[in-house]
Enzyme design. Structure first.
Site, short mmCIF file in Angstrom:
data_model
loop_
_atom_site.label_atom_id
_atom_site.label_comp_id
_atom_site.label_asym_id
_atom_site.label_seq_id
_atom_site.Cartn_x
_atom_site.Cartn_y
_atom_site.Cartn_z
N PRO A 57 0.81 -1.22 0.00
CA PRO A 57 0.00 0.00 0.00
C PRO A 57 0.84 1.26 0.00
O PRO A 57 2.00 1.26 0.42
CB PRO A 57 -0.81 -0.12 1.30
CG PRO A 57 0.02 -0.98 2.18
CD PRO A 57 0.71 -1.95 1.28
N CYS A 58 0.25 2.35 -0.47
CA CYS A 58 0.90 3.66 -0.46
C CYS A 58 0.69 4.26 0.92
O CYS A 58 -0.43 4.62 1.29
CB CYS A 58 0.32 4.57 -1.53
SG CYS A 58 1.15 6.16 -1.67
N GLN A 59 1.75 4.34 1.70
CA GLN A 59 1.66 4.86 3.06
C GLN A 59 2.63 6.02 3.25
O GLN A 59 3.26 6.48 2.31
CB GLN A 59 1.98 3.73 4.06
CG GLN A 59 0.99 2.58 4.02
CD GLN A 59 1.42 1.43 4.92
OE1 GLN A 59 2.55 0.98 4.88
NE2 GLN A 59 0.50 0.96 5.74
#
Length: 437
Positions: A94-96
Protein backbone atom coordinates in the site's frame (compact mmCIF):
# COMPACT_ATOMS: atom_id res chain seq x y z
CA UNK A 1 18.72 -19.19 -12.28
CA UNK A 2 16.10 -21.13 -10.33
CA UNK A 3 12.63 -19.58 -10.59
CA UNK A 4 11.85 -19.24 -6.87
CA UNK A 5 9.43 -16.62 -5.54
CA UNK A 6 8.47 -14.95 -2.28
CA UNK A 7 5.03 -13.32 -2.59
CA UNK A 8 4.26 -10.58 -0.05
CA UNK A 9 0.86 -8.98 0.62
CA UNK A 10 -0.40 -11.79 -1.55
CA UNK A 11 -4.12 -11.05 -1.44
CA UNK A 12 -5.91 -13.77 -3.38
CA UNK A 13 -2.82 -14.59 -5.46
CA UNK A 14 -2.69 -12.20 -8.40
CA UNK A 15 1.07 -12.32 -8.81
CA UNK A 16 1.10 -16.11 -8.56
CA UNK A 17 -1.68 -16.44 -11.12
CA UNK A 18 0.15 -14.16 -13.52
CA UNK A 19 3.57 -15.74 -13.11
CA UNK A 20 2.13 -19.20 -13.74
CA UNK A 21 -0.46 -18.26 -16.41
CA UNK A 22 -3.32 -19.69 -14.34
CA UNK A 23 -6.50 -19.39 -16.43
CA UNK A 24 -8.90 -21.70 -14.57
CA UNK A 25 -9.30 -22.89 -11.00
CA UNK A 26 -8.26 -26.35 -12.21
CA UNK A 27 -4.88 -24.98 -13.39
CA UNK A 28 -3.73 -24.81 -9.76
CA UNK A 29 -3.45 -28.59 -9.80
CA UNK A 30 -0.73 -28.41 -12.45
CA UNK A 31 2.98 -28.00 -11.73
CA UNK A 32 3.79 -24.30 -11.54
CA UNK A 33 6.56 -22.74 -13.60
CA UNK A 34 7.55 -20.50 -10.69
CA UNK A 35 8.07 -22.12 -7.30
CA UNK A 36 6.54 -19.94 -4.58
CA UNK A 37 8.66 -20.90 -1.57
CA UNK A 38 6.81 -18.60 0.88
CA UNK A 39 4.02 -16.06 0.90
CA UNK A 40 2.47 -13.61 3.35
CA UNK A 41 -1.09 -12.36 3.57
CA UNK A 42 -2.55 -10.75 6.67
CA UNK A 43 -5.38 -8.26 6.92
CA UNK A 44 -4.89 -6.20 10.11
CA UNK A 45 -7.81 -5.89 12.47
CA UNK A 46 -9.84 -8.62 10.76
CA UNK A 47 -11.09 -11.66 12.66
CA UNK A 48 -11.81 -13.53 9.46
CA UNK A 49 -8.99 -13.57 6.91
CA UNK A 50 -11.01 -14.04 3.73
CA UNK A 51 -8.25 -13.27 1.20
CA UNK A 52 -5.82 -15.57 3.00
CA UNK A 53 -8.37 -18.38 3.08
CA UNK A 54 -8.95 -17.94 -0.67
CA UNK A 55 -5.20 -18.06 -1.38
CA UNK A 56 -4.68 -21.18 0.74
CA UNK A 57 -7.70 -22.94 -0.79
CA UNK A 58 -6.00 -22.69 -4.19
CA UNK A 59 -2.32 -23.02 -3.34
CA UNK A 60 -1.99 -24.49 0.13
CA UNK A 61 0.32 -23.38 2.93
CA UNK A 62 4.04 -22.49 2.96
CA UNK A 63 6.36 -23.24 5.86
CA UNK A 64 9.30 -21.11 6.95
CA UNK A 65 12.81 -22.42 7.56
CA UNK A 66 11.81 -23.45 11.08
CA UNK A 67 9.01 -25.61 9.70
CA UNK A 68 6.35 -23.19 10.98
CA UNK A 69 3.46 -21.58 9.14
CA UNK A 70 3.86 -17.81 9.57
CA UNK A 71 2.09 -16.84 6.35
CA UNK A 72 -0.91 -15.27 8.13
CA UNK A 73 1.12 -13.21 10.61
CA UNK A 74 1.76 -9.48 10.71
CA UNK A 75 4.75 -9.33 8.34
CA UNK A 76 6.48 -6.73 10.52
CA UNK A 77 6.63 -9.33 13.32
CA UNK A 78 7.90 -12.20 11.19
CA UNK A 79 11.56 -13.10 11.68
CA UNK A 80 12.90 -12.33 8.20
CA UNK A 81 15.77 -14.81 8.64
CA UNK A 82 13.24 -17.66 8.65
CA UNK A 83 11.90 -16.79 5.19
CA UNK A 84 13.21 -19.31 2.62
CA UNK A 85 15.78 -18.04 0.11
CA UNK A 86 14.29 -16.89 -3.19
CA UNK A 87 15.40 -15.21 -6.40
CA UNK A 88 12.32 -13.06 -7.03
CA UNK A 89 10.38 -11.09 -4.45
CA UNK A 90 6.97 -9.80 -5.56
CA UNK A 91 4.24 -7.83 -3.82
CA UNK A 92 1.62 -5.15 -4.09
CA UNK A 93 2.19 -2.93 -1.06
CA UNK A 94 0.00 0.00 0.00
CA UNK A 95 0.90 3.66 -0.46
CA UNK A 96 1.66 4.86 3.06
CA UNK A 97 3.74 7.49 4.82
CA UNK A 98 7.32 6.31 4.27
CA UNK A 99 8.94 9.12 6.26
CA UNK A 100 11.69 8.04 8.62
CA UNK A 101 13.35 9.14 11.85
CA UNK A 102 16.29 8.25 14.02
CA UNK A 103 15.26 5.73 16.65
CA UNK A 104 16.02 6.40 20.28
CA UNK A 105 18.44 3.48 20.18
CA UNK A 106 21.12 4.59 17.73
CA UNK A 107 22.13 0.98 17.06
CA UNK A 108 18.81 0.46 15.29
CA UNK A 109 19.54 3.33 12.96
CA UNK A 110 16.68 4.67 10.87
CA UNK A 111 13.16 3.38 11.12
CA UNK A 112 9.80 4.21 9.59
CA UNK A 113 7.65 6.52 11.70
CA UNK A 114 4.42 4.67 10.98
CA UNK A 115 5.71 1.16 10.45
CA UNK A 116 4.71 1.22 6.78
CA UNK A 117 4.89 -2.11 5.02
CA UNK A 118 7.72 -0.89 2.80
CA UNK A 119 10.08 -1.37 5.73
CA UNK A 120 9.26 -5.07 5.94
CA UNK A 121 10.16 -5.41 2.25
CA UNK A 122 13.38 -3.54 2.90
CA UNK A 123 14.25 -5.74 5.88
CA UNK A 124 13.79 -8.89 3.78
CA UNK A 125 15.99 -7.54 0.99
CA UNK A 126 18.74 -6.63 3.43
CA UNK A 127 18.70 -10.11 4.96
CA UNK A 128 17.95 -12.36 1.97
CA UNK A 129 19.79 -10.33 -0.73
CA UNK A 130 17.10 -11.20 -3.27
CA UNK A 131 18.53 -10.60 -6.78
CA UNK A 132 15.25 -9.52 -8.43
CA UNK A 133 12.22 -7.59 -7.13
CA UNK A 134 8.85 -6.80 -8.74
CA UNK A 135 6.50 -4.50 -6.83
CA UNK A 136 3.16 -2.80 -7.51
CA UNK A 137 1.66 0.34 -6.03
CA UNK A 138 -0.84 3.08 -6.86
CA UNK A 139 0.15 5.68 -9.43
CA UNK A 140 0.15 8.50 -6.86
CA UNK A 141 3.19 6.91 -5.17
CA UNK A 142 5.42 9.01 -7.45
CA UNK A 143 3.86 12.26 -6.21
CA UNK A 144 3.32 11.66 -2.52
CA UNK A 145 3.17 13.34 -0.11
CA UNK A 146 1.50 16.49 -1.41
CA UNK A 147 3.68 18.77 0.75
CA UNK A 148 6.96 17.20 -0.42
CA UNK A 149 6.30 15.74 -3.86
CA UNK A 150 8.32 12.65 -4.69
CA UNK A 151 9.69 12.11 -1.20
CA UNK A 152 8.10 8.71 -0.58
CA UNK A 153 9.28 7.24 -3.87
CA UNK A 154 12.66 8.84 -3.27
CA UNK A 155 12.93 6.97 0.04
CA UNK A 156 12.22 3.69 -1.73
CA UNK A 157 14.85 4.42 -4.38
CA UNK A 158 17.35 5.43 -1.70
CA UNK A 159 16.79 2.18 0.20
CA UNK A 160 17.21 0.05 -2.92
CA UNK A 161 20.23 2.03 -4.08
CA UNK A 162 21.89 1.46 -0.68
CA UNK A 163 21.45 -2.29 -1.15
CA UNK A 164 23.04 -2.35 -4.59
CA UNK A 165 19.89 -2.41 -6.73
CA UNK A 166 19.26 -0.80 -10.08
CA UNK A 167 15.61 0.29 -10.16
CA UNK A 168 13.27 0.74 -13.11
CA UNK A 169 9.69 1.96 -12.81
CA UNK A 170 6.72 2.56 -15.07
CA UNK A 171 3.16 3.76 -14.47
CA UNK A 172 1.08 1.40 -16.60
CA UNK A 173 -2.51 1.82 -17.71
CA UNK A 174 -3.53 -1.82 -18.15
CA UNK A 175 -6.04 -1.02 -20.91
CA UNK A 176 -3.26 0.44 -23.08
CA UNK A 177 -1.58 -2.96 -23.16
CA UNK A 178 -4.52 -5.19 -24.01
CA UNK A 179 -6.37 -5.47 -20.69
CA UNK A 180 -10.06 -4.99 -20.01
CA UNK A 181 -9.66 -2.32 -17.33
CA UNK A 182 -8.46 1.28 -17.28
CA UNK A 183 -6.34 0.70 -14.19
CA UNK A 184 -3.19 2.80 -13.65
CA UNK A 185 -0.56 1.38 -11.34
CA UNK A 186 3.11 2.00 -10.61
CA UNK A 187 5.30 -1.05 -11.17
CA UNK A 188 8.85 -1.26 -9.86
CA UNK A 189 11.43 -3.75 -11.13
CA UNK A 190 14.72 -3.83 -9.25
CA UNK A 191 17.76 -5.99 -9.83
CA UNK A 192 21.14 -6.27 -8.16
CA UNK A 193 23.91 -4.53 -10.09
CA UNK A 194 25.86 -7.80 -9.97
CA UNK A 195 23.28 -9.69 -12.06
CA UNK A 196 23.93 -10.54 -15.70
CA UNK A 197 20.94 -8.42 -16.63
CA UNK A 198 22.43 -5.44 -14.80
CA UNK A 199 25.78 -5.99 -16.54
CA UNK A 200 24.10 -6.25 -19.94
CA UNK A 201 22.83 -2.67 -19.89
CA UNK A 202 24.87 0.31 -21.01
CA UNK A 203 24.16 3.02 -18.47
CA UNK A 204 25.97 5.57 -20.59
CA UNK A 205 22.96 5.32 -22.92
CA UNK A 206 19.95 5.83 -20.64
CA UNK A 207 17.62 6.64 -23.52
CA UNK A 208 18.22 3.21 -25.05
CA UNK A 209 17.41 1.53 -21.72
CA UNK A 210 14.20 3.48 -21.25
CA UNK A 211 13.13 3.07 -24.87
CA UNK A 212 14.30 -0.41 -25.90
CA UNK A 213 16.59 -2.45 -23.66
CA UNK A 214 15.28 -2.04 -20.12
CA UNK A 215 12.81 -4.40 -18.47
CA UNK A 216 9.74 -2.24 -19.00
CA UNK A 217 10.81 -1.15 -22.47
CA UNK A 218 11.00 -4.79 -23.54
CA UNK A 219 7.67 -5.66 -21.93
CA UNK A 220 5.56 -2.56 -22.57
CA UNK A 221 6.79 -0.69 -25.69
CA UNK A 222 6.60 3.09 -25.72
CA UNK A 223 6.80 5.76 -28.42
CA UNK A 224 10.13 7.43 -29.17
CA UNK A 225 10.97 10.51 -27.12
CA UNK A 226 13.50 13.34 -27.28
CA UNK A 227 16.60 12.56 -25.21
CA UNK A 228 16.51 16.15 -23.93
CA UNK A 229 13.20 15.33 -22.23
CA UNK A 230 14.95 13.07 -19.71
CA UNK A 231 15.17 14.76 -16.31
CA UNK A 232 17.91 13.84 -13.85
CA UNK A 233 18.75 14.31 -10.20
CA UNK A 234 20.90 12.66 -7.56
CA UNK A 235 19.59 10.47 -4.75
CA UNK A 236 21.49 9.96 -1.52
CA UNK A 237 21.87 6.70 0.38
CA UNK A 238 21.28 8.69 3.58
CA UNK A 239 17.64 7.76 3.98
CA UNK A 240 17.02 10.26 6.76
CA UNK A 241 18.36 13.07 4.59
CA UNK A 242 16.09 11.97 1.75
CA UNK A 243 13.11 11.85 4.11
CA UNK A 244 13.77 15.37 5.37
CA UNK A 245 14.91 17.13 2.22
CA UNK A 246 14.27 15.24 -1.02
CA UNK A 247 11.61 16.38 -3.48
CA UNK A 248 11.44 15.70 -7.21
CA UNK A 249 8.89 15.69 -10.00
CA UNK A 250 9.04 12.05 -11.12
CA UNK A 251 7.64 11.23 -14.54
CA UNK A 252 5.75 8.01 -15.31
CA UNK A 253 8.87 6.05 -16.28
CA UNK A 254 12.49 6.05 -15.27
CA UNK A 255 15.52 4.33 -13.85
CA UNK A 256 17.74 4.88 -10.81
CA UNK A 257 21.31 3.60 -10.90
CA UNK A 258 24.42 4.37 -8.85
CA UNK A 259 22.80 7.27 -7.03
CA UNK A 260 21.46 8.93 -10.17
CA UNK A 261 17.79 9.23 -11.18
CA UNK A 262 16.65 9.50 -14.80
CA UNK A 263 12.98 10.01 -15.59
CA UNK A 264 10.91 10.82 -18.66
CA UNK A 265 7.26 11.04 -19.60
CA UNK A 266 6.53 8.03 -21.78
CA UNK A 267 3.61 7.33 -24.11
CA UNK A 268 2.46 3.75 -24.61
CA UNK A 269 2.47 2.02 -27.98
CA UNK A 270 -1.09 0.95 -27.40
CA UNK A 271 -2.48 -2.53 -27.92
CA UNK A 272 -6.23 -2.89 -28.57
CA UNK A 273 -7.93 -3.49 -25.21
CA UNK A 274 -10.47 -6.08 -24.15
CA UNK A 275 -13.91 -4.47 -23.99
CA UNK A 276 -16.21 -4.62 -21.01
CA UNK A 277 -18.94 -6.14 -23.15
CA UNK A 278 -16.76 -9.15 -23.97
CA UNK A 279 -16.32 -9.87 -20.26
CA UNK A 280 -20.01 -9.84 -19.32
CA UNK A 281 -21.82 -13.09 -18.62
CA UNK A 282 -23.95 -14.25 -21.53
CA UNK A 283 -26.40 -16.61 -19.81
CA UNK A 284 -29.18 -15.85 -17.39
CA UNK A 285 -28.03 -13.66 -14.51
CA UNK A 286 -29.51 -13.86 -11.01
CA UNK A 287 -32.24 -11.28 -10.49
CA UNK A 288 -30.59 -9.95 -7.32
CA UNK A 289 -28.07 -8.04 -9.45
CA UNK A 290 -30.71 -6.08 -11.36
CA UNK A 291 -31.68 -2.54 -10.37
CA UNK A 292 -35.32 -1.46 -10.25
CA UNK A 293 -36.43 1.68 -12.05
CA UNK A 294 -37.26 3.43 -8.77
CA UNK A 295 -33.66 2.91 -7.62
CA UNK A 296 -32.28 3.95 -10.99
CA UNK A 297 -34.12 7.21 -11.59
CA UNK A 298 -35.80 9.90 -9.49
CA UNK A 299 -36.95 11.89 -12.53
CA UNK A 300 -36.70 11.85 -16.33
CA UNK A 301 -33.81 9.51 -17.30
CA UNK A 302 -32.36 12.23 -19.55
CA UNK A 303 -31.68 14.53 -16.57
CA UNK A 304 -27.97 14.40 -15.76
CA UNK A 305 -27.61 17.07 -13.07
CA UNK A 306 -29.28 18.42 -9.95
CA UNK A 307 -29.15 21.90 -8.43
CA UNK A 308 -30.18 22.02 -4.78
CA UNK A 309 -29.08 25.58 -4.15
CA UNK A 310 -32.71 26.62 -4.68
CA UNK A 311 -34.73 23.59 -3.58
CA UNK A 312 -33.48 20.47 -1.83
CA UNK A 313 -34.40 17.05 -3.13
CA UNK A 314 -36.29 14.55 -1.04
CA UNK A 315 -34.06 11.87 0.59
CA UNK A 316 -35.53 9.15 -1.62
CA UNK A 317 -34.41 11.09 -4.71
CA UNK A 318 -30.84 11.12 -3.49
CA UNK A 319 -30.88 7.36 -3.02
CA UNK A 320 -30.94 6.71 -6.76
CA UNK A 321 -28.13 5.95 -9.17
CA UNK A 322 -29.21 8.84 -11.36
CA UNK A 323 -28.57 11.29 -8.52
CA UNK A 324 -25.37 9.60 -7.37
CA UNK A 325 -23.69 9.62 -10.79
CA UNK A 326 -25.16 12.94 -11.94
CA UNK A 327 -23.72 16.44 -11.65
CA UNK A 328 -24.58 18.24 -8.40
CA UNK A 329 -24.74 21.66 -6.80
CA UNK A 330 -25.70 21.92 -3.15
CA UNK A 331 -24.93 23.89 -0.03
CA UNK A 332 -22.61 22.47 2.59
CA UNK A 333 -21.43 23.86 5.90
CA UNK A 334 -17.76 23.72 6.92
CA UNK A 335 -16.65 22.87 10.47
CA UNK A 336 -16.19 26.59 11.17
CA UNK A 337 -19.79 27.30 10.18
CA UNK A 338 -18.96 28.74 6.77
CA UNK A 339 -21.57 27.86 4.15
CA UNK A 340 -20.35 27.06 0.65
CA UNK A 341 -21.56 25.49 -2.59
CA UNK A 342 -20.29 21.99 -3.30
CA UNK A 343 -20.37 20.82 -6.90
CA UNK A 344 -19.22 17.83 -8.95
CA UNK A 345 -19.60 16.81 -12.56
CA UNK A 346 -21.60 13.98 -14.06
CA UNK A 347 -20.14 10.62 -14.98
CA UNK A 348 -21.73 8.13 -17.38
CA UNK A 349 -24.43 6.20 -15.59
CA UNK A 350 -24.37 3.05 -17.73
CA UNK A 351 -20.92 1.69 -18.57
CA UNK A 352 -20.46 1.10 -22.29
CA UNK A 353 -19.81 -2.34 -23.73
CA UNK A 354 -17.33 -1.22 -26.38
CA UNK A 355 -14.61 0.18 -24.07
CA UNK A 356 -12.59 -1.30 -21.19
CA UNK A 357 -14.02 -1.16 -17.68
CA UNK A 358 -13.20 1.73 -15.41
CA UNK A 359 -10.87 1.12 -12.47
CA UNK A 360 -12.50 -1.26 -10.06
CA UNK A 361 -12.47 -0.22 -6.39
CA UNK A 362 -13.04 -2.18 -3.19
CA UNK A 363 -16.51 -0.61 -2.98
CA UNK A 364 -17.64 -2.30 -6.22
CA UNK A 365 -21.35 -3.33 -6.22
CA UNK A 366 -22.20 -1.03 -3.29
CA UNK A 367 -24.28 2.15 -3.67
CA UNK A 368 -21.25 4.16 -4.70
CA UNK A 369 -20.50 6.63 -7.49
CA UNK A 370 -17.62 4.46 -8.74
CA UNK A 371 -19.66 1.23 -8.99
CA UNK A 372 -20.12 -0.16 -12.50
CA UNK A 373 -23.68 -0.39 -13.88
CA UNK A 374 -24.18 -2.35 -17.09
CA UNK A 375 -26.90 -3.34 -19.49
CA UNK A 376 -27.46 -7.09 -19.33
CA UNK A 377 -26.59 -8.89 -22.54
CA UNK A 378 -29.58 -11.19 -22.29
CA UNK A 379 -32.58 -9.04 -21.42
CA UNK A 380 -31.23 -5.50 -21.84
CA UNK A 381 -32.08 -4.52 -18.26
CA UNK A 382 -29.73 -2.54 -16.02
CA UNK A 383 -27.76 -4.30 -13.30
CA UNK A 384 -24.59 -4.47 -11.24
CA UNK A 385 -21.60 -6.55 -12.17
CA UNK A 386 -21.59 -10.13 -10.96
CA UNK A 387 -18.61 -11.42 -8.92
CA UNK A 388 -17.50 -13.48 -11.93
CA UNK A 389 -17.46 -10.36 -14.11
CA UNK A 390 -15.40 -8.55 -11.47
CA UNK A 391 -12.93 -11.44 -11.56
CA UNK A 392 -12.76 -11.32 -15.36
CA UNK A 393 -12.07 -7.58 -15.34
CA UNK A 394 -9.03 -8.25 -13.15
CA UNK A 395 -7.99 -11.26 -15.21
CA UNK A 396 -8.70 -13.96 -12.63
CA UNK A 397 -10.35 -17.29 -13.43
CA UNK A 398 -14.13 -17.47 -13.07
CA UNK A 399 -15.21 -18.12 -9.46
CA UNK A 400 -11.67 -17.68 -8.16
CA UNK A 401 -13.01 -16.00 -5.01
CA UNK A 402 -15.94 -18.38 -4.57
CA UNK A 403 -14.23 -20.02 -1.61
CA UNK A 404 -16.74 -19.36 1.16
CA UNK A 405 -16.29 -15.63 1.60
CA UNK A 406 -19.31 -13.26 1.62
CA UNK A 407 -20.17 -11.85 -1.78
CA UNK A 408 -19.25 -8.30 -0.78
CA UNK A 409 -15.77 -9.58 0.08
CA UNK A 410 -15.44 -11.10 -3.38
CA UNK A 411 -15.83 -7.60 -4.82
CA UNK A 412 -13.55 -6.15 -2.14
CA UNK A 413 -10.78 -8.64 -2.95
CA UNK A 414 -11.03 -7.84 -6.66
CA UNK A 415 -10.87 -4.12 -5.95
CA UNK A 416 -7.68 -4.75 -4.00
CA UNK A 417 -6.12 -7.00 -6.63
CA UNK A 418 -3.86 -6.26 -9.57
CA UNK A 419 -4.52 -6.97 -13.25
CA UNK A 420 -3.23 -10.51 -13.74
CA UNK A 421 -2.54 -10.12 -17.46
CA UNK A 422 0.02 -7.39 -16.72
CA UNK A 423 2.00 -9.86 -14.61
CA UNK A 424 1.69 -12.46 -17.37
CA UNK A 425 3.34 -10.04 -19.79
CA UNK A 426 6.10 -9.23 -17.32
CA UNK A 427 6.69 -12.92 -16.59
CA UNK A 428 7.75 -13.54 -20.18
CA UNK A 429 10.50 -10.94 -19.86
CA UNK A 430 11.54 -12.03 -16.38
CA UNK A 431 11.72 -15.64 -17.49
CA UNK A 432 14.16 -14.71 -20.28
CA UNK A 433 16.22 -12.72 -17.81
CA UNK A 434 16.38 -15.68 -15.39
CA UNK A 435 17.36 -18.04 -18.20
CA UNK A 436 20.39 -15.84 -18.86
CA UNK A 437 21.51 -15.62 -15.25
Amino acid sequence: MEKTVCELFAGVGGFRCGLNAIKTVEDTRKKEKWNTVWFSQWEPGKTKQWAYDCYVSHFGYSLDLNGKDTTNFDISLVDKKTIPDHNLLVGGFPCQDYSVARSLNGEKGIEGKKGGLWWSIYDILKIKHTPFVLLENVDRLLKSPSKQRGRDFGIILSCLNAEGYIVEWRVINASEYGSGQRRRRTFIFAYKNRTNFGHSLNFADIKSILLKKGFFAQTFPIEAFDENAIKTTDISTDILDVSNNFAFAFENSGIAVNGKIYTVKSVAEKIPPITLGSLLEVGEVNQKYFISDKDLYYTNPNITHSDETQNELAPECRHTWQYLKGAKRKYRTASNGHKYIYSEGAIPMIDKWDVPARTMLTSESSFNRSTHIVMDKGNGKIRLLTPIEAERIQGFPDNWTKTGMPEKMRYFCMGNALVVSMIEKMEKTISKIFDNE
